[in-house]
Design a protein around this motif. Structure first.
Motif, mmCIF file in Angstrom:
data_model
loop_
_atom_site.group_PDB
_atom_site.id
_atom_site.type_symbol
_atom_site.label_atom_id
_atom_site.label_comp_id
_atom_site.label_asym_id
_atom_site.label_seq_id
_atom_site.Cartn_x
_atom_site.Cartn_y
_atom_site.Cartn_z
ATOM 1 N N GLY A 234 7.128 5.999 2.999
ATOM 2 C CA GLY A 234 8.186 5.074 2.601
ATOM 3 C C GLY A 234 8.946 4.479 3.775
ATOM 4 N N ALA A 235 9.152 5.247 4.835
ATOM 5 C CA ALA A 235 9.943 4.779 5.976
ATOM 6 C C ALA A 235 9.283 3.619 6.714
ATOM 7 N N ILE A 236 7.992 3.460 6.554
ATOM 8 C CA ILE A 236 7.296 2.384 7.267
ATOM 9 C C ILE A 236 7.797 1.002 6.835
ATOM 10 N N LYS A 237 8.328 0.914 5.626
ATOM 11 C CA LYS A 237 8.767 -0.384 5.114
ATOM 12 C C LYS A 237 9.932 -0.965 5.911
ATOM 13 N N ASN A 238 10.793 -0.117 6.462
ATOM 14 C CA ASN A 238 11.878 -0.628 7.304
ATOM 15 C C ASN A 238 11.332 -1.309 8.551
ATOM 16 N N THR A 239 10.332 -0.704 9.168
ATOM 17 C CA THR A 239 9.694 -1.301 10.344
ATOM 18 C C THR A 239 9.009 -2.610 9.974
ATOM 19 N N LEU A 240 8.340 -2.626 8.843
ATOM 20 C CA LEU A 240 7.641 -3.837 8.406
ATOM 21 C C LEU A 240 8.622 -4.968 8.110
ATOM 22 N N ARG A 241 9.765 -4.666 7.508
ATOM 23 C CA ARG A 241 10.786 -5.689 7.266
ATOM 24 C C ARG A 241 11.286 -6.269 8.591
ATOM 25 N N TRP A 242 11.513 -5.412 9.568
ATOM 26 C CA TRP A 242 11.973 -5.848 10.881
ATOM 27 C C TRP A 242 10.940 -6.777 11.523
ATOM 28 N N GLU A 243 9.668 -6.373 11.467
ATOM 29 C CA GLU A 243 8.599 -7.211 12.022
ATOM 30 C C GLU A 243 8.492 -8.535 11.278
ATOM 31 N N PHE A 244 8.659 -8.490 9.975
ATOM 32 C CA PHE A 244 8.570 -9.697 9.162
ATOM 33 C C PHE A 244 9.671 -10.683 9.542
ATOM 34 N N GLU A 245 10.868 -10.200 9.747
ATOM 35 C CA GLU A 245 11.978 -11.076 10.151
ATOM 36 C C GLU A 245 11.716 -11.678 11.529
ATOM 37 N N ARG A 246 11.230 -10.875 12.450
ATOM 38 C CA ARG A 246 10.919 -11.368 13.797
ATOM 39 C C ARG A 246 9.830 -12.433 13.749
ATOM 40 N N SER A 247 8.828 -12.207 12.921
ATOM 41 C CA SER A 247 7.722 -13.164 12.796
ATOM 42 C C SER A 247 8.195 -14.495 12.218
ATOM 43 N N GLN A 248 9.200 -14.468 11.347
ATOM 44 C CA GLN A 248 9.744 -15.709 10.796
ATOM 45 C C GLN A 248 10.328 -16.585 11.897
ATOM 46 N N LYS A 249 11.023 -15.970 12.831
ATOM 47 C CA LYS A 249 11.608 -16.727 13.946
ATOM 48 C C LYS A 249 10.514 -17.362 14.797
ATOM 49 N N ARG B 121 0.834 -1.211 0.000
ATOM 50 C CA ARG B 121 0.000 0.000 0.000
ATOM 51 C C ARG B 121 0.863 1.252 0.000
ATOM 52 N N HIS B 122 1.962 1.220 0.774
ATOM 53 C CA HIS B 122 2.830 2.394 0.851
ATOM 54 C C HIS B 122 3.874 2.431 -0.265
ATOM 55 N N SER B 123 3.841 1.454 -1.152
ATOM 56 C CA SER B 123 4.730 1.443 -2.314
ATOM 57 C C SER B 123 4.018 1.891 -3.584
ATOM 58 N N PHE B 124 2.787 1.375 -3.803
ATOM 59 C CA PHE B 124 2.129 1.689 -5.070
ATOM 60 C C PHE B 124 0.603 1.736 -5.015
ATOM 61 N N VAL B 125 -0.018 1.278 -3.931
ATOM 62 C CA VAL B 125 -1.481 1.233 -3.889
ATOM 63 C C VAL B 125 -2.072 2.592 -3.517
ATOM 64 N N LEU B 126 -1.576 3.180 -2.435
ATOM 65 C CA LEU B 126 -2.100 4.463 -1.972
ATOM 66 C C LEU B 126 -1.684 5.592 -2.909
ATOM 67 N N PRO B 127 -2.462 6.679 -2.901
ATOM 68 C CA PRO B 127 -2.004 7.861 -3.650
ATOM 69 C C PRO B 127 -0.636 8.291 -3.114
ATOM 70 N N GLU B 128 0.196 8.777 -4.000
ATOM 71 C CA GLU B 128 1.588 9.080 -3.641
ATOM 72 C C GLU B 128 1.701 9.980 -2.416
ATOM 73 N N GLU B 129 0.816 10.952 -2.301
ATOM 74 C CA GLU B 129 0.902 11.885 -1.165
ATOM 75 C C GLU B 129 0.534 11.225 0.173
ATOM 76 N N MET B 130 -0.044 10.031 0.134
ATOM 77 C CA MET B 130 -0.427 9.318 1.353
ATOM 78 C C MET B 130 0.602 8.258 1.762
ATOM 79 N N ARG B 131 1.589 8.014 0.931
ATOM 80 C CA ARG B 131 2.568 6.948 1.197
ATOM 81 C C ARG B 131 3.615 7.389 2.207
#
Length: 195
Positions: free
Chosen positions: A118-133, A106-116
């Motif tokens: 970008g920094a949220i993706k770093n947090t999401l990657r961190w959460e994704f790695e933790r969830s894998q464990k 959503r924050h890459s291409f779904v939402l209108p550009e002014e609503m995105r």
């Protein structure tokens, strides 16, 4: 015969894959979200849509659960402890894997550009790695999420891992990389992945 609406580069892949695993006949109508033939069955415009006997069913997980229950395969019977564990793993994957990937999209291409944001993706990657464990510790012994039997969570997990790779979310758990390699070798998966 079932009708499945949605392109394979979406959660529609999960539904088509399960139908192939079940050996059930279906008609596939590739359509984009909000595209022609989608909104009339799902006012939200989301895919996939499964049509069974004229009745539309939306949401990939609801569709997977319906098909597995209806055909008595890739699931455990309702009311059993195994089913409770299966449903728990399904919800975990939706909350921790699917949701993170969808929010990143959503924050890459779904939402209108002014609503995105970008920094949220770093947090999401961190959460994704933790969830894998966490998931690695919850998985059963065997080739599948629950052990020796393939169930609905396997389809969701494999799809999320493929989605993660395309979104540049690293798979850090060897067990999950090996799982994905096995899933990609399944004949039913290959029929959908390379039509």
């Amino acid at each position: 015969m079932y009708t499945v609406i949605g392109k394979t580069d979406s959660r529609t892949f999960r539904v088509l894959w399960l139908l192939e695993e079940l050996g059930q006949p279906y008609r596939h109508i590739p359509a984009n979200p909000h595209g022609e033939g989608v909104v009339e069955f799902n006012p939200a415009g989301k895919v996939p849509v499964l049509i069974d006997d004229g009745t539309p069913i939306t949401d990939s997980t609801a569709i997977l659960t319906y098909l597995a229950d209806r055909h008595g395969d890739f699931t455990w019977p309702a009311g059993t402890l195994d089913r409770a564990r299966q449903d728990s793993l399904t919800q975990f994957l939706l909350d921790e894997f699917d949701a993170a990937l969808w929010l990143a999209a959503r924050h890459s291409f779904v939402l209108p550009e002014e609503m995105r944001l970008g920094a949220i993706k770093n947090t999401l990657r961190w959460e994704f790695e933790r969830s894998q464990k966490t998931l690695s510790h919850r998985m059963g012994e065997g080739d599948f999420v629950m052990g020796d039997r393939m169930t609905v969570p396997d389809l969701i997990l494999a799809h999320c891992l493929i989605w993660a790779l395309s979104a540049r979310f690293p798979i850090v758990e060897t067990r999950l990389t090996e799982f994905l390699d096995r899933m990609r070798q399944r004949p039913a998966f290959r029929r959908i992945a390379s039509p």
